[in-house]
Design an enzyme around this catalytic site. Structure first.
Site, PDB file in Angstrom:
ATOM      1  CG  HIS A 112      -2.081  -0.890   1.150  1.00 48.66           C
ATOM      2  ND1 HIS A 112      -1.965  -2.245   1.365  1.00 48.66           N
ATOM      3  CD2 HIS A 112      -3.387  -0.669   0.860  1.00 48.66           C
ATOM      4  CE1 HIS A 112      -3.148  -2.820   1.235  1.00 48.66           C
ATOM      5  NE2 HIS A 112      -4.035  -1.887   0.918  1.00 48.66           N
ATOM      6  CB  ALA A 113       4.452   1.946   0.630  1.00 47.59           C
TER       7      ALA A 113
END
Length: 186
Positions: A112-113
């Site tokens: 998700h970064a």
């Protein structure tokens, strides 16, 4: 993994990072010879998320206020749902990330970064991957999303999930060893 002795790597994270996505790159990059600092918004410890519940705390080496992008060769952004969502509203964190890109340094983002890469304005026209639930976000931001374990595009290394960390760390070390990357239009 390639030897990256003498290189300095920043890992930017806050509470809610996915446990393995911080610890595995930190440990593997250290084993490859890099000096690695966990950087966060506040001093002390940050607590991870380990699959379905809170994980172990990790000591913060330096706060964002104490560091400059010029002090590092590369940046790693662990995912988890909570960590990047909290960081993407922090102006100083986004400026820190953007500086690595502007200075043509290596950036690695897991799971998700890549949300942080979207907010920092560096996804457009780049080949990337991410966790499948943010695929539309990546495409809507102009990224060329691929369903691959790891994607590298001119010093930007993205990984789709924690199961791909060995490949991610290997590619990251390779890019760090190569050094600064010229950014061509995609």
């Amino acid at each position: 993994m390639q030897d990256i002795s003498g290189k300095r790597v920043a890992i930017l994270a806050t509470n809610g990072f996915e446990q393995s996505e911080l610890e595995v790159p930190r440990d593997k990059l250290r084993q490859a010879g890099a000096e690695v600092h966990v950087i966060s918004l506040e001093a002390g410890e940050i607590k991870g998320w380990d699959k379905s519940d809170w994980g172990r705390p990790v000591p913060v080496d330096k706060t964002l206020e104490e560091v400059r992008p010029q002090d590092y060769d590369a940046l790693v952004l662990p995912g988890g749902q909570i960590n990047p969502d909290l960081l993407r509203v922090e102006t100083k964190a986004l400026a820190f990330i953007k500086s690595f890109w502007t200075d043509k340094k290596v950036i690695g983002a897991i799971c998700h970064a890549p949300w942080l890469l979207i907010e920092a304005g560096i996804i457009r026209d780049r080949r990337v991957t991410s966790y499948k639930s943010i695929k539309s976000d990546m495409i809507n931001a102009g990224g060329k999303w691929e369903d691959s374990e790891v994607v590298t595009d001119q010093g930007l290394v993205t990984s789709r999930n924690p199961g791909d960390l060995d490949a991610f760390c290997g590619k990251l070390a390779e890019e760090i060893r190569e050094g600064r990357h010229e950014r061509r239009a995609a």
